[in-house]
Design a protein around this motif. Structure first.
Motif, PDB file in Angstrom:
ATOM      1  N   THR A  84       0.855  -1.183   0.000  1.00  0.00           N
ATOM      2  CA  THR A  84       0.000   0.000   0.000  1.00  0.00           C
ATOM      3  C   THR A  84       0.890   1.231   0.000  1.00  0.00           C
ATOM      4  O   THR A  84       1.794   1.355   0.826  1.00  0.00           O
ATOM      5  CB  THR A  84      -0.927   0.007   1.232  1.00  0.00           C
ATOM      6  OG1 THR A  84      -1.719  -1.179   1.202  1.00  0.00           O
ATOM      7  CG2 THR A  84      -1.836   1.212   1.222  1.00  0.00           C
ATOM      8  N   LYS A  86       1.123   5.543  -0.083  1.00  0.00           N
ATOM      9  CA  LYS A  86       0.419   6.764   0.281  1.00  0.00           C
ATOM     10  C   LYS A  86       0.897   7.863  -0.657  1.00  0.00           C
ATOM     11  O   LYS A  86       2.097   7.999  -0.915  1.00  0.00           O
ATOM     12  CB  LYS A  86       0.734   7.122   1.734  1.00  0.00           C
ATOM     13  CG  LYS A  86       0.086   8.385   2.209  1.00  0.00           C
ATOM     14  CD  LYS A  86       0.479   8.649   3.663  1.00  0.00           C
ATOM     15  CE  LYS A  86      -0.013   9.996   4.130  1.00  0.00           C
ATOM     16  NZ  LYS A  86       0.409  10.274   5.507  1.00  0.00           N
ATOM     17  N   GLN A  88      -0.391  12.088  -2.313  1.00  0.00           N
ATOM     18  CA  GLN A  88      -1.313  13.209  -2.186  1.00  0.00           C
ATOM     19  C   GLN A  88      -1.995  13.462  -3.513  1.00  0.00           C
ATOM     20  O   GLN A  88      -1.342  13.511  -4.563  1.00  0.00           O
ATOM     21  CB  GLN A  88      -0.584  14.461  -1.723  1.00  0.00           C
ATOM     22  CG  GLN A  88      -0.172  14.395  -0.274  1.00  0.00           C
ATOM     23  CD  GLN A  88       0.188  15.763   0.277  1.00  0.00           C
ATOM     24  OE1 GLN A  88       0.523  16.661  -0.481  1.00  0.00           O
ATOM     25  NE2 GLN A  88       0.117  15.897   1.585  1.00  0.00           N
ATOM     26  N   ASP A  95      -4.578  13.138   1.343  1.00  0.00           N
ATOM     27  CA  ASP A  95      -3.829  11.885   1.298  1.00  0.00           C
ATOM     28  C   ASP A  95      -4.694  10.793   0.688  1.00  0.00           C
ATOM     29  O   ASP A  95      -5.872  10.651   1.022  1.00  0.00           O
ATOM     30  CB  ASP A  95      -3.394  11.456   2.700  1.00  0.00           C
ATOM     31  CG  ASP A  95      -2.269  12.313   3.238  1.00  0.00           C
ATOM     32  OD1 ASP A  95      -1.627  13.022   2.450  1.00  0.00           O
ATOM     33  OD2 ASP A  95      -2.035  12.255   4.463  1.00  0.00           O
ATOM     34  N   ARG A  96      -4.108  10.035  -0.204  1.00  0.00           N
ATOM     35  CA  ARG A  96      -4.782   8.898  -0.841  1.00  0.00           C
ATOM     36  C   ARG A  96      -3.896   7.674  -0.676  1.00  0.00           C
ATOM     37  O   ARG A  96      -2.691   7.785  -0.483  1.00  0.00           O
ATOM     38  CB  ARG A  96      -5.005   9.148  -2.336  1.00  0.00           C
ATOM     39  CG  ARG A  96      -5.825  10.354  -2.653  1.00  0.00           C
ATOM     40  CD  ARG A  96      -7.265  10.009  -2.579  1.00  0.00           C
ATOM     41  NE  ARG A  96      -8.044  11.172  -2.980  1.00  0.00           N
ATOM     42  CZ  ARG A  96      -9.317  11.259  -2.814  1.00  0.00           C
ATOM     43  NH1 ARG A  96      -9.994  10.268  -2.276  1.00  0.00           N
ATOM     44  NH2 ARG A  96      -9.966  12.331  -3.191  1.00  0.00           N
ATOM     45  N   TYR A  97      -4.520   6.511  -0.781  1.00  0.00           N
ATOM     46  CA  TYR A  97      -3.799   5.247  -0.650  1.00  0.00           C
ATOM     47  C   TYR A  97      -4.103   4.373  -1.853  1.00  0.00           C
ATOM     48  O   TYR A  97      -5.224   4.351  -2.349  1.00  0.00           O
ATOM     49  CB  TYR A  97      -4.202   4.530   0.642  1.00  0.00           C
ATOM     50  CG  TYR A  97      -3.841   5.319   1.863  1.00  0.00           C
ATOM     51  CD1 TYR A  97      -2.594   5.172   2.462  1.00  0.00           C
ATOM     52  CD2 TYR A  97      -4.736   6.237   2.412  1.00  0.00           C
ATOM     53  CE1 TYR A  97      -2.253   5.918   3.586  1.00  0.00           C
ATOM     54  CE2 TYR A  97      -4.399   6.982   3.535  1.00  0.00           C
ATOM     55  CZ  TYR A  97      -3.167   6.817   4.109  1.00  0.00           C
ATOM     56  OH  TYR A  97      -2.823   7.552   5.206  1.00  0.00           O
TER      57      TYR A  97
END
Length: 157
Positions: A84, A86, A88, A95-97
């Protein structure tokens, strides 16, 4: 307590691989694999299917091989682990994953690119003919004793 992070997929590529190179010179290839589950609906009796898409990233020499030999529609076996990341979002700054599979092993399945019906990873069925010094005599098979010699070759695995 021990833990395991292992993914095994067999599926088909949904698009051609995308290969890029890091500043270090290492290759990174991204592919998208579709896997499909099929089942019979108990209530209606009709066949149903659901397709799941998986993002896979290969690194190094494996990335170069995947980028060179895989094409859209290729059937492939992949082993790896979930990762995963992280990042932006460029528009909102939030923040997105993103979860993807880091491919550690890859085997090409199905027919060879450019025709032919033999799978890519299949070994030749017959050993190569003896070269010089073979004496021209046919090779004799050695008989070994034991119960395995009397068994049929129709073992399903």
């Amino acid at each position: 307590m021990a833990s395991v992070n292992k993914v095994i997929l067999i599926g088909n590529l949904g698009r051609d691989p995308e290969t890029r190179y890091l500043p270090s010179g290492d290759a990174v290839t991204n592919i998208s694999i579709a896997t499909t589950d099929k089942w019979k609906d108990k209530a209606s009796g009709e066949m149903k299917e659901a397709t799941e898409w998986h993002r896979v990233a290969f690194f190094g020499r494996l990335a170069e091989i995947a980028g060179e030999y895989l094409k859209k529609g290729s059937q492939v076996y992949v082993e790896g682990s979930l990762r995963t990341r992280k990042y932006q979002d460029k528009e909102t700054g939030k923040d997105r994953y993103s979860t993807e599979i880091r491919g550690d092993e890859m085997k090409m399945l199905g027919p060879r690119p450019g025709g032919g019906s033999e799978p890519i990873n299949r070994e030749p069925r017959e050993p190569a003919a003896a070269g010089a010094g073979g004496g021209g005599k046919p090779r004799q098979e050695q008989k070994k004793g034991g119960a395995f010699d009397t068994m049929d070759d129709d073992i399903p695995f």
